[in-house]
Scaffold this active site. Structure first.
Site, mmCIF file in Angstrom:
data_model
loop_
_atom_site.group_PDB
_atom_site.id
_atom_site.type_symbol
_atom_site.label_atom_id
_atom_site.label_comp_id
_atom_site.label_asym_id
_atom_site.label_seq_id
_atom_site.Cartn_x
_atom_site.Cartn_y
_atom_site.Cartn_z
ATOM 1 N N ASN A 9 33.835 8.482 36.342
ATOM 2 C CA ASN A 9 34.241 8.489 37.568
ATOM 3 C C ASN A 9 34.764 10.001 37.633
ATOM 4 O OD1 ASN A 9 35.560 8.739 40.128
ATOM 5 N ND2 ASN A 9 36.761 7.092 40.091
ATOM 6 N N LYS A 16 37.427 10.264 34.798
ATOM 7 C CA LYS A 16 37.912 9.054 34.152
ATOM 8 C C LYS A 16 36.661 8.205 33.600
ATOM 9 C CE LYS A 16 41.503 7.717 37.681
ATOM 10 N NZ LYS A 16 41.457 7.227 39.039
ATOM 11 N N ARG A 88 30.090 7.243 39.435
ATOM 12 C CA ARG A 88 30.494 6.648 40.788
ATOM 13 C C ARG A 88 30.195 8.083 41.431
ATOM 14 N NH1 ARG A 88 36.399 7.782 43.141
ATOM 15 N NH2 ARG A 88 36.045 6.811 45.333
ATOM 16 N N HIS A 177 34.995 3.473 49.740
ATOM 17 C CA HIS A 177 35.451 2.328 48.753
ATOM 18 C C HIS A 177 34.489 1.281 48.815
ATOM 19 C CE1 HIS A 177 39.672 4.230 50.300
ATOM 20 N NE2 HIS A 177 39.587 4.621 49.215
ATOM 21 N N LEU A 206 43.847 -0.782 50.007
ATOM 22 C CA LEU A 206 44.926 -0.212 50.369
ATOM 23 C C LEU A 206 45.454 0.218 48.983
ATOM 24 C CD1 LEU A 206 46.813 -2.928 52.381
ATOM 25 C CD2 LEU A 206 45.144 -1.289 53.268
ATOM 26 N N GLY A 207 44.915 1.752 48.713
ATOM 27 C CA GLY A 207 45.543 2.325 47.730
ATOM 28 C C GLY A 207 46.266 3.644 47.945
ATOM 29 N N ASN A 208 46.006 5.001 47.611
ATOM 30 C CA ASN A 208 46.251 6.239 47.824
ATOM 31 C C ASN A 208 45.379 6.349 49.108
ATOM 32 O OD1 ASN A 208 48.362 7.573 46.776
ATOM 33 N ND2 ASN A 208 47.259 7.607 44.762
ATOM 34 N N ARG A 238 47.165 10.989 53.994
ATOM 35 C CA ARG A 238 46.227 11.213 55.148
ATOM 36 C C ARG A 238 46.572 10.334 56.453
ATOM 37 N NH1 ARG A 238 40.956 9.679 51.633
ATOM 38 N NH2 ARG A 238 42.319 9.562 49.891
ATOM 39 N N ASP A 280 54.168 7.346 48.116
ATOM 40 C CA ASP A 280 54.272 6.263 47.377
ATOM 41 C C ASP A 280 54.875 4.993 47.774
ATOM 42 O OD1 ASP A 280 54.785 4.257 45.081
ATOM 43 O OD2 ASP A 280 53.992 5.822 43.697
ATOM 44 N N ILE A 329 48.267 -0.721 46.761
ATOM 45 C CA ILE A 329 49.369 -1.352 47.829
ATOM 46 C C ILE A 329 49.053 -2.699 47.991
ATOM 47 C CG2 ILE A 329 50.333 -1.298 50.263
ATOM 48 C CD1 ILE A 329 49.925 1.928 50.128
ATOM 49 N N GLU A 331 47.500 -4.965 46.184
ATOM 50 C CA GLU A 331 47.620 -5.909 44.799
ATOM 51 C C GLU A 331 49.342 -5.948 44.798
ATOM 52 O OE1 GLU A 331 45.274 -3.985 41.907
ATOM 53 O OE2 GLU A 331 43.517 -3.882 42.983
ATOM 54 N N GLU A 382 36.576 -1.385 40.087
ATOM 55 C CA GLU A 382 35.304 -0.519 40.711
ATOM 56 C C GLU A 382 34.535 -0.409 39.257
ATOM 57 O OE1 GLU A 382 38.354 1.684 42.728
ATOM 58 O OE2 GLU A 382 36.817 2.232 43.974
HETATM 59 P P1 AMP Z 1 45.570 3.053 44.157
HETATM 60 O O1 AMP Z 1 44.924 4.405 44.696
HETATM 61 O O2 AMP Z 1 44.697 2.018 44.300
HETATM 62 O O3 AMP Z 1 45.725 3.501 42.583
HETATM 63 O O4 AMP Z 1 46.877 2.976 44.614
HETATM 64 C C1 AMP Z 1 47.902 3.757 44.183
HETATM 65 C C2 AMP Z 1 49.058 3.420 45.248
HETATM 66 O O5 AMP Z 1 49.475 2.185 45.188
HETATM 67 C C3 AMP Z 1 50.538 4.277 45.012
HETATM 68 O O6 AMP Z 1 50.429 5.332 45.732
HETATM 69 C C4 AMP Z 1 51.318 3.232 45.816
HETATM 70 O O7 AMP Z 1 51.876 3.550 47.015
HETATM 71 C C5 AMP Z 1 50.911 1.915 45.485
HETATM 72 N N1 AMP Z 1 51.519 0.973 44.750
HETATM 73 C C6 AMP Z 1 51.370 0.812 43.068
HETATM 74 N N2 AMP Z 1 52.106 -0.086 42.679
HETATM 75 C C7 AMP Z 1 53.040 -0.425 43.836
HETATM 76 C C8 AMP Z 1 54.062 -1.330 43.817
HETATM 77 N N3 AMP Z 1 54.282 -2.069 42.630
HETATM 78 N N4 AMP Z 1 54.678 -1.725 45.117
HETATM 79 C C9 AMP Z 1 54.034 -1.024 46.091
HETATM 80 N N5 AMP Z 1 53.163 -0.142 46.091
HETATM 81 C C10 AMP Z 1 52.536 0.162 44.930
#
Ligand code: AMP
Length: 395
Positions: A9, A16, A88, A177, A206-208, A238, A280, A329, A331, A382
């Site tokens: 990736n 990565k 990717r 995604h 729901l991530g960054n 964003r 975060d 987020i 998960e 992924e």
């Molecule tokens: P990703 O891009 O899928 O790695 O998601 C990263 C984002 O997940 C971080 O910026 C956090 O906002 C959120 N996140 C990760 N762990 C937790 C947690 N235990 N509780 C709430 N949000 C989390």
């Protein structure tokens, strides 16, 4: 040693990597090469039990990939066992509706889409070229984040702007995604015992970055992201959807350039911009729970907009069999899931607090009451999806 799949990736100054056993699909080694081109460039290797970092001062992508290949022996692996390499690719435009084995022809076709993912696509192409120089006989596969969304109908992928902008300049909605949505939808169909040929679900990554997709029988019918990774849901930094006249308004009012406004919408908005604290979600939930109202406001807007977009996606379905939460987020954040489901009562959701607390962090599983429309947490993977595509296409 049995055969392996290497997954890349690539970003502009990092990549990565993951190595999977081709039969068991077990993850054998993963890691990241970072700050490539800089004096403090380094590569980190992770196994189930160890984490090792090597300094690779000023290494470029090629040197870092060579270091990776030469370091495999340190972990009981050998590059000779790698049977296929998967990459990717963020945007495959309209040219690619499935993953594909790399050829010189389709690689140059991909390069036409560099403008749609200027940070990521050229990096993936570079990674592919480095591997083909080092190991010319090794098959490589490109897996596109946009491919899953190529099943959208014109009514869903067209913007209501002059048609020639689509015809002549390929301006349309591509989504994002897709590899994650595809993986979690497959998993949810299996785990919920849904019919692979008769299901209708919505997946929320729901991530960054954040996007959601409506899926009928494994085919995406609508999604929240568009031409660039800015459209749709509110994200970490964003904005997601804003009034398209905002650029013109801010240019006049603040004398900001297009670049400044675009930077503000991509890097200074979303959770960070509204809270003024962090991008975060963990930090924001903690801050809100300790009385910080601005953090609470950012979370409220995030959950409100999420629910509103999910309800919009539901308009493409005739029933809703399940909502899937995934990404950092999705998960991990029990309060965000609870608040989003509360906002989605109109679609028949009712969270079961005990399940919502238990599932996600450790295990996949349902988070709703028995008579609710089901919502489920599925951990995305992924890299494994890319590895599976590599095996499917090179068997
Ligand atoms: P990703 O891009 O899928 O790695 O998601 C990263 C984002 O997940 C971080 O910026 C956090 O906002 C959120 N996140 C990760 N762990 C937790 C947690 N235990 N509780 C709430 N949000 C989390």
């Amino acid at each position: 040693m049995s055969q392996q799949v290497l997954v890349f990736n690539s970003g502009s100054s990092s990549f990565k990597f993951s190595i999977f056993n081709a039969e068991s699909h077990d993850l054998l080694l993963s890691g990241i090469a970072e700050r490539l081109g800089q004096v403090d460039a380094e590569i980190t290797f992770k196994t189930q039990t160890s984490k090792t970092t090597k300094q690779i001062p000023s290494a470029d992508h090629e040197t870092a990939i060579s270091t990776l290949c030469n370091s495999l022996a340190d972990f009981g692996l050998s590059f000779e066992d790698v049977a296929v390499v998967g990459h990717r690719v963020v945007n495959g435009g309209e040219a690619f509706s499935d993953s594909i084995v790399v050829t010189p022809e389709n690689l140059s076709k991909l390069e036409q889409y560099n403008d749609f993912a200027p940070l990521h696509n050229p990096a993936a192409v570079l990674g592919i070229k480095v591997i083909s120089t080092l190991f010319p006989a090794l098959p490589q596969v490109m897996v596109f984040d946009t491919a899953f969304h190529q099943t959208l109908a014109p009514k869903a992928y067209l913007y209501p702007i002059p048609y020639y902008l689509y015809k002549d300049h390929s301006i349309r909605r591509y989504g994002a995604h897709g590899t994650s949505h595809r993986y979690v939808v497959n998993e949810a169909v299996q785990q919920l015992g849904l019919d692979p040929n008769d299901h209708q679900v919505i997946s929320a990554h729901l991530g960054n970055g954040c996007s959601a997709a409506a899926v009928i029988n494994g085919h995406c019918v609508d999604t929240t992201m568009g031409l660039t990774p800015l459209e749709g849901l509110m994200m970490g930094t964003r904005s997601g959807d804003v009034d398209p006249s905002l650029h013109q308004f801010l240019a006049k009012k603040m004398s900001w350039s297009i670049e400044q406004i675009t930077n503000m919408l991509n890097k200074e908005s979303g959770l960070l911009g509204l809270s003024g604290i962090s991008n975060d979600m963990r930090t924001l939930v903690e801050a809100r729970d300790s009385g910080n109202q601005q953090a609470g406001l950012a979370i409220d807007v995030f959950c409100f907009r999420l629910a509103r977009q999910i309800a919009g996606l539901a308009a493409s379905l005739t029933r809703l069999d399940a909502l899937i939460f995934t990404g950092g987020i999705g998960e991990n954040s029990e309060p965000v899931r609870a608040q989003a489901l509360k906002n989605l009562a109109i679609l028949g959701f009712e969270a079961e607090p005990e399940y919502n607390q238990k599932n996600g962090k450790q295990s996949n599983g349902l988070i709703t009451k028995a008579d609710s429309t089901p919502a489920i947490v599925i951990q995305t993977n992924e890299e494994l999806m890319i590895a599976m595509d590599c095996l499917r296409l090179t068997k």
